[in-house]
Design a protein around this motif. Sequence first.
Motif, PDB file in Angstrom:
ATOM      1  N   ARG A  80       0.828  -1.212   0.000  1.00 35.95           N
ATOM      2  CA  ARG A  80       0.000   0.000   0.000  1.00 35.95           C
ATOM      3  C   ARG A  80       0.858   1.257   0.000  1.00 35.95           C
ATOM      4  NH1 ARG A  80      -4.033  -2.036   4.759  1.00 35.95           N
ATOM      5  NH2 ARG A  80      -5.590  -3.101   3.479  1.00 35.95           N
ATOM      6  N   THR A  81       1.945   1.239   0.762  1.00 40.81           N
ATOM      7  CA  THR A  81       2.853   2.385   0.804  1.00 40.81           C
ATOM      8  C   THR A  81       3.422   2.657  -0.587  1.00 40.81           C
ATOM      9  OG1 THR A  81       3.409   2.022   3.120  1.00 40.81           O
ATOM     10  CG2 THR A  81       4.991   3.294   1.817  1.00 40.81           C
ATOM     11  N   ALA A  82       3.821   1.590  -1.270  1.00 38.95           N
ATOM     12  CA  ALA A  82       4.370   1.746  -2.620  1.00 38.95           C
ATOM     13  C   ALA A  82       3.319   2.294  -3.584  1.00 38.95           C
ATOM     14  CB  ALA A  82       4.915   0.416  -3.122  1.00 38.95           C
ATOM     15  N   LEU A  83       2.103   1.746  -3.525  1.00 34.22           N
ATOM     16  CA  LEU A  83       1.034   2.232  -4.395  1.00 34.22           C
ATOM     17  C   LEU A  83       0.706   3.692  -4.105  1.00 34.22           C
ATOM     18  CD1 LEU A  83      -1.453  -0.784  -4.498  1.00 34.22           C
ATOM     19  CD2 LEU A  83       0.245  -0.128  -6.205  1.00 34.22           C
ATOM     20  N   ASN A  84       0.628   4.051  -2.835  1.00 32.91           N
ATOM     21  CA  ASN A  84       0.336   5.437  -2.460  1.00 32.91           C
ATOM     22  C   ASN A  84       1.433   6.382  -2.924  1.00 32.91           C
ATOM     23  OD1 ASN A  84      -2.084   4.721  -1.251  1.00 32.91           O
ATOM     24  ND2 ASN A  84      -1.162   4.465   0.760  1.00 32.91           N
ATOM     25  N   TRP A  85       2.682   5.930  -2.840  1.00 31.36           N
ATOM     26  CA  TRP A  85       3.810   6.742  -3.285  1.00 31.36           C
ATOM     27  C   TRP A  85       3.723   6.996  -4.786  1.00 31.36           C
ATOM     28  CZ3 TRP A  85       7.889   6.589  -6.632  1.00 31.36           C
ATOM     29  CH2 TRP A  85       8.930   7.497  -6.402  1.00 31.36           C
ATOM     30  N   VAL A  86       3.445   5.942  -5.548  1.00 31.27           N
ATOM     31  CA  VAL A  86       3.321   6.080  -7.008  1.00 31.27           C
ATOM     32  C   VAL A  86       2.165   7.009  -7.351  1.00 31.27           C
ATOM     33  CG1 VAL A  86       2.705   4.835  -9.129  1.00 31.27           C
ATOM     34  CG2 VAL A  86       4.414   3.881  -7.572  1.00 31.27           C
ATOM     35  N   GLU A  87       1.045   6.813  -6.679  1.00 30.36           N
ATOM     36  CA  GLU A  87      -0.127   7.640  -6.961  1.00 30.36           C
ATOM     37  C   GLU A  87       0.138   9.109  -6.635  1.00 30.36           C
ATOM     38  OE1 GLU A  87      -4.918   7.415  -6.337  1.00 30.36           O
ATOM     39  OE2 GLU A  87      -3.653   6.725  -4.678  1.00 30.36           O
ATOM     40  N   ALA A  88       0.808   9.374  -5.528  1.00 30.35           N
ATOM     41  CA  ALA A  88       1.064  10.758  -5.108  1.00 30.35           C
ATOM     42  C   ALA A  88       2.096  11.451  -5.990  1.00 30.35           C
ATOM     43  CB  ALA A  88       1.529  10.780  -3.651  1.00 30.35           C
ATOM     44  N   ARG A  89       3.069  10.711  -6.467  1.00 27.52           N
ATOM     45  CA  ARG A  89       4.180  11.339  -7.183  1.00 27.52           C
ATOM     46  C   ARG A  89       4.139  11.180  -8.692  1.00 27.52           C
ATOM     47  NH1 ARG A  89       5.325  10.152  -2.279  1.00 27.52           N
ATOM     48  NH2 ARG A  89       6.705  11.400  -0.979  1.00 27.52           N
ATOM     49  N   ASN A 133       1.001  10.224 -10.556  1.00 29.03           N
ATOM     50  CA  ASN A 133      -0.364  10.022 -11.011  1.00 29.03           C
ATOM     51  C   ASN A 133      -0.566  10.518 -12.440  1.00 29.03           C
ATOM     52  OD1 ASN A 133      -2.982   8.998 -10.485  1.00 29.03           O
ATOM     53  ND2 ASN A 133      -3.717  11.088 -10.226  1.00 29.03           N
ATOM     54  N   ASP A 134       0.087  11.598 -12.787  1.00 32.66           N
ATOM     55  CA  ASP A 134      -0.062  12.152 -14.132  1.00 32.66           C
ATOM     56  C   ASP A 134       0.568  11.256 -15.208  1.00 32.66           C
ATOM     57  OD1 ASP A 134       2.418  12.816 -12.952  1.00 32.66           O
ATOM     58  OD2 ASP A 134       2.739  14.416 -14.412  1.00 32.66           O
ATOM     59  N   LEU A 135       1.401  10.328 -14.822  1.00 36.06           N
ATOM     60  CA  LEU A 135       2.035   9.415 -15.767  1.00 36.06           C
ATOM     61  C   LEU A 135       1.287   8.091 -15.912  1.00 36.06           C
ATOM     62  CD1 LEU A 135       5.746   9.899 -14.662  1.00 36.06           C
ATOM     63  CD2 LEU A 135       4.543  11.028 -16.548  1.00 36.06           C
ATOM     64  N   LEU A 136       0.334   7.856 -15.031  1.00 34.09           N
ATOM     65  CA  LEU A 136      -0.406   6.594 -15.045  1.00 34.09           C
ATOM     66  C   LEU A 136      -1.484   6.597 -16.124  1.00 34.09           C
ATOM     67  CD1 LEU A 136      -0.937   6.034 -11.213  1.00 34.09           C
ATOM     68  CD2 LEU A 136       0.816   5.020 -12.687  1.00 34.09           C
ATOM     69  N   ARG A 137      -1.685   5.417 -16.716  1.00 35.70           N
ATOM     70  CA  ARG A 137      -2.805   5.239 -17.649  1.00 35.70           C
ATOM     71  C   ARG A 137      -4.095   5.244 -16.837  1.00 35.70           C
ATOM     72  NH1 ARG A 137       0.036   0.089 -19.487  1.00 35.70           N
ATOM     73  NH2 ARG A 137       1.669   0.885 -20.814  1.00 35.70           N
ATOM     74  N   SER A 138      -5.199   5.475 -17.523  1.00 38.33           N
ATOM     75  CA  SER A 138      -6.479   5.472 -16.813  1.00 38.33           C
ATOM     76  C   SER A 138      -6.749   4.098 -16.200  1.00 38.33           C
ATOM     77  CB  SER A 138      -7.627   5.897 -17.726  1.00 38.33           C
ATOM     78  OG  SER A 138      -7.768   4.990 -18.794  1.00 38.33           O
ATOM     79  N   SER A 139      -6.353   3.017 -16.867  1.00 41.58           N
ATOM     80  CA  SER A 139      -6.560   1.671 -16.310  1.00 41.58           C
ATOM     81  C   SER A 139      -5.728   1.462 -15.049  1.00 41.58           C
ATOM     82  CB  SER A 139      -6.227   0.596 -17.346  1.00 41.58           C
ATOM     83  OG  SER A 139      -4.868   0.661 -17.720  1.00 41.58           O
TER      84      SER A 139
END
Length: 111
Positions: free
Chosen positions: A15-24, A26-32
């Motif tokens: 969860r920490t890793a996912l939250n870190w990716v999402e916070a830092r 998010n603009d690079l993530l695909r919608s999926s």
Amino acid sequence: MDSPIAPRYYLDNFRTALNWVEARSNDLLRSSERDFLTIFAQLPDASQALLARLVMRSKVHFRQHKLSYTEVGDISSAAELLLTASAPTLFWQSSSGIGSICFSRLRRSTL
């Protein structure tokens, strides 16, 4: 004195890793991928823990009867939630989902 390791320490780390990716990033993530983060957060702890365990394993195929994680509880129920609701599209069917990773090496000869 060392404190005991929490039974679901790996889920906390996941969860920490996912939250870190999402916070830092998010603009690079695909919608999926953003959808995955949203649905994963809505899953019960047992389903999240099972998914985290399976993702971290080196093998790509799993036989349910051979999975034994006491901290997850009922493996069947936890797995069922990963395969129902909105999860299948994101986890198993999409080209970037967990299913494409888990089943990427499945060959007719292994069936």
